[in-house]
Scaffold this active site. Sequence first.
Site, PDB file in Angstrom:
ATOM      1  N   SER A 133       0.657  -1.324  -0.723  1.00 15.29           N
ATOM      2  CA  SER A 133      -0.168  -0.010  -0.259  1.00 15.29           C
ATOM      3  C   SER A 133       0.941   1.877  -0.244  1.00 15.29           C
ATOM      4  CB  SER A 133      -0.733  -0.171   1.070  1.00 15.29           C
ATOM      5  OG  SER A 133      -2.080   1.261   1.118  1.00 15.29           O
ATOM      6  N   LYS A 159      -0.409  -0.697  -4.168  1.00 18.64           N
ATOM      7  CA  LYS A 159      -1.851  -0.246  -3.958  1.00 18.64           C
ATOM      8  C   LYS A 159      -1.908   1.734  -4.051  1.00 18.64           C
ATOM      9  CE  LYS A 159      -4.707  -0.329   0.286  1.00 18.64           C
ATOM     10  NZ  LYS A 159      -5.783  -0.654   0.573  1.00 18.64           N
ATOM     11  N   LEU A 160      -2.533   2.533  -4.843  1.00 17.81           N
ATOM     12  CA  LEU A 160      -2.581   3.538  -4.027  1.00 17.81           C
ATOM     13  C   LEU A 160      -3.194   3.857  -3.588  1.00 17.81           C
ATOM     14  CD1 LEU A 160      -1.595   5.070  -7.927  1.00 17.81           C
ATOM     15  CD2 LEU A 160       0.577   3.951  -6.156  1.00 17.81           C
ATOM     16  N   LYS A 161      -2.660   4.921  -2.146  1.00 15.34           N
ATOM     17  CA  LYS A 161      -4.104   5.876  -1.936  1.00 15.34           C
ATOM     18  C   LYS A 161      -4.254   7.293  -2.293  1.00 15.34           C
ATOM     19  CE  LYS A 161      -4.373   3.139   2.218  1.00 15.34           C
ATOM     20  NZ  LYS A 161      -4.785   2.773   2.979  1.00 15.34           N
ATOM     21  N   ASP A 187      -7.283   3.231  -3.270  1.00 16.32           N
ATOM     22  CA  ASP A 187      -7.787   2.724  -1.743  1.00 16.32           C
ATOM     23  C   ASP A 187      -8.140   4.508  -1.502  1.00 16.32           C
ATOM     24  OD1 ASP A 187      -9.021   2.130   0.647  1.00 16.32           O
ATOM     25  OD2 ASP A 187      -7.369   1.389   1.932  1.00 16.32           O
ATOM     26  N   ASN A 189     -10.097   5.310   1.359  1.00 17.53           N
ATOM     27  CA  ASN A 189     -11.031   5.465   3.264  1.00 17.53           C
ATOM     28  C   ASN A 189     -11.711   6.389   3.147  1.00 17.53           C
ATOM     29  OD1 ASN A 189      -7.292   4.591   3.232  1.00 17.53           O
ATOM     30  ND2 ASN A 189      -8.573   3.347   4.244  1.00 17.53           N
ATOM     31  N   GLU A 212     -11.005   0.615  -3.805  1.00 12.34           N
ATOM     32  CA  GLU A 212     -11.124   0.625  -2.333  1.00 12.34           C
ATOM     33  C   GLU A 212     -11.703   1.356  -1.689  1.00 12.34           C
ATOM     34  OE1 GLU A 212      -8.326  -1.682  -0.776  1.00 12.34           O
ATOM     35  OE2 GLU A 212      -8.933  -0.949   1.899  1.00 12.34           O
ATOM     36  N   ASP A 237     -14.156  -1.774   2.567  1.00 12.50           N
ATOM     37  CA  ASP A 237     -13.306  -2.459   3.727  1.00 12.50           C
ATOM     38  C   ASP A 237     -13.844  -1.977   4.923  1.00 12.50           C
ATOM     39  OD1 ASP A 237     -11.026  -2.414   5.620  1.00 12.50           O
ATOM     40  OD2 ASP A 237      -9.389  -1.015   4.628  1.00 12.50           O
ATOM     41  N   LYS A 261     -10.378  -7.486   6.428  1.00 12.57           N
ATOM     42  CA  LYS A 261      -9.110  -7.453   7.747  1.00 12.57           C
ATOM     43  C   LYS A 261      -9.880  -7.787   9.634  1.00 12.57           C
ATOM     44  CE  LYS A 261      -7.707  -2.751   6.043  1.00 12.57           C
ATOM     45  NZ  LYS A 261      -8.191  -1.456   6.578  1.00 12.57           N
ATOM     46  N   GLY A 289      -4.628  -4.929   5.181  1.00 12.88           N
ATOM     47  CA  GLY A 289      -3.880  -4.871   7.024  1.00 12.88           C
ATOM     48  C   GLY A 289      -3.914  -3.320   6.932  1.00 12.88           C
TER      49      GLY A 289
END
Length: 366
Positions: A133, A159-161, A187, A189, A212, A237, A261, A289
């Site tokens: 990540s 995975k790119l935030k 992702d 968030n 995500e 997630d 998770k 994670g």
Amino acid sequence: MKITGVELRRIAMPLVAPFRTSFGTETARDVLLVRVVTPDAEGWGECVAMSEPLYSPEYVDGAAEVIRRFLLPALPRTLDANAVGRALEPIKGHRMAKAALETAVLDAQLRASGESFGRFLGAARDRVPSGVSVGIMDSIPQLLDAVEGYLGEGYVRIKLKIEPGWDVEPVRAVRERFGDDILLQVDANAAYTLVDARQLAKLDDFGLLLIEQPLANDDFVQHAKLAKQLRTPICLDESIESVEHAAAAIALGSCSIVNIKPGRIGGYLEARRIHDLCRANGIAVWCGGMLETGLGRAANVALAALPGFTLPGDTSASRRYFATDITEPFELSDGHLAVPTGPGLGVAPIPALLDEVTTATEWITL
Ligand code: SMG
Ligand code: MG
């Protein structure tokens, strides 16, 4: 199994580099470890809550408080790991705290019987592919350098935030530089709303594995609406806190992939239930994670070896986050991590390393 007592241990682990997401920047990992002591063995559980309630409502001080004040008094005097979830059910929420306690009980039980987490959970392979990540950076060149480094180390998936203002351009830059063949996902968030659907649809051009958690944690219906407007598969997630949530998401069409998770959903037993449900419904899963130490990482790697985990997880090497782990470090070999085979978690804290990062301990006699 009779539990003699429980140690709550707080540790502070500096990160090798700041890790920025749409909700904040982490520079150190503040971790609560739970050590359950029985006459035959002791077991460890790592609480994945962060210092502040920004990823989810839980936070480390709150987890320690709910464990000492409500969870431990609710445990029966003798029990096995299967009984923990049931005993804690009257206490609402606090799944990260519950997961840490259940994992410690399960670890003690498995160490006593000589069985590994992987074998107990139903692992189907002896190593798992590793994804990484990658946080939000100050500039595209800085991001490309970071991605180049990880690919050089052998990570099989990036995975790119992302967040509003840092989405299409970084993805485009990574595709242009490293090509269409690398496994790439993003992702958010929970940083977007349905109003951003057109912007998110621009990501469809880049052949991403998934996006995500684009929308808020409780937006099951809006995720289902968004799924109809995107070609990129939606993965949830934060939204999935239990097998019931997973069932709702599948029924509504809110996602076609789930990030499992164990810490977020109350433990490894619930993780296995979600794995089984998703597998039966043709929903791919992968293991997320929470910047775990070697203790949490060991259990995640064992879980990620179950047959339904068909996508690489955020199960990266210890050195992705920590210069020195508290256990033997997990290391990449050909882009994979080996599933531990020893009893229980198969790894244990190295006392001197653990003491060095410990900021507080508390012993509770049961
Ligand atoms: O352990 O490699 C890891 C962290 C992976 O990106 C990661 N976790 O939303 O999936 C997620 C985040 C949550 C933690 S961000 C501080
Ligand atoms: Mg996530």
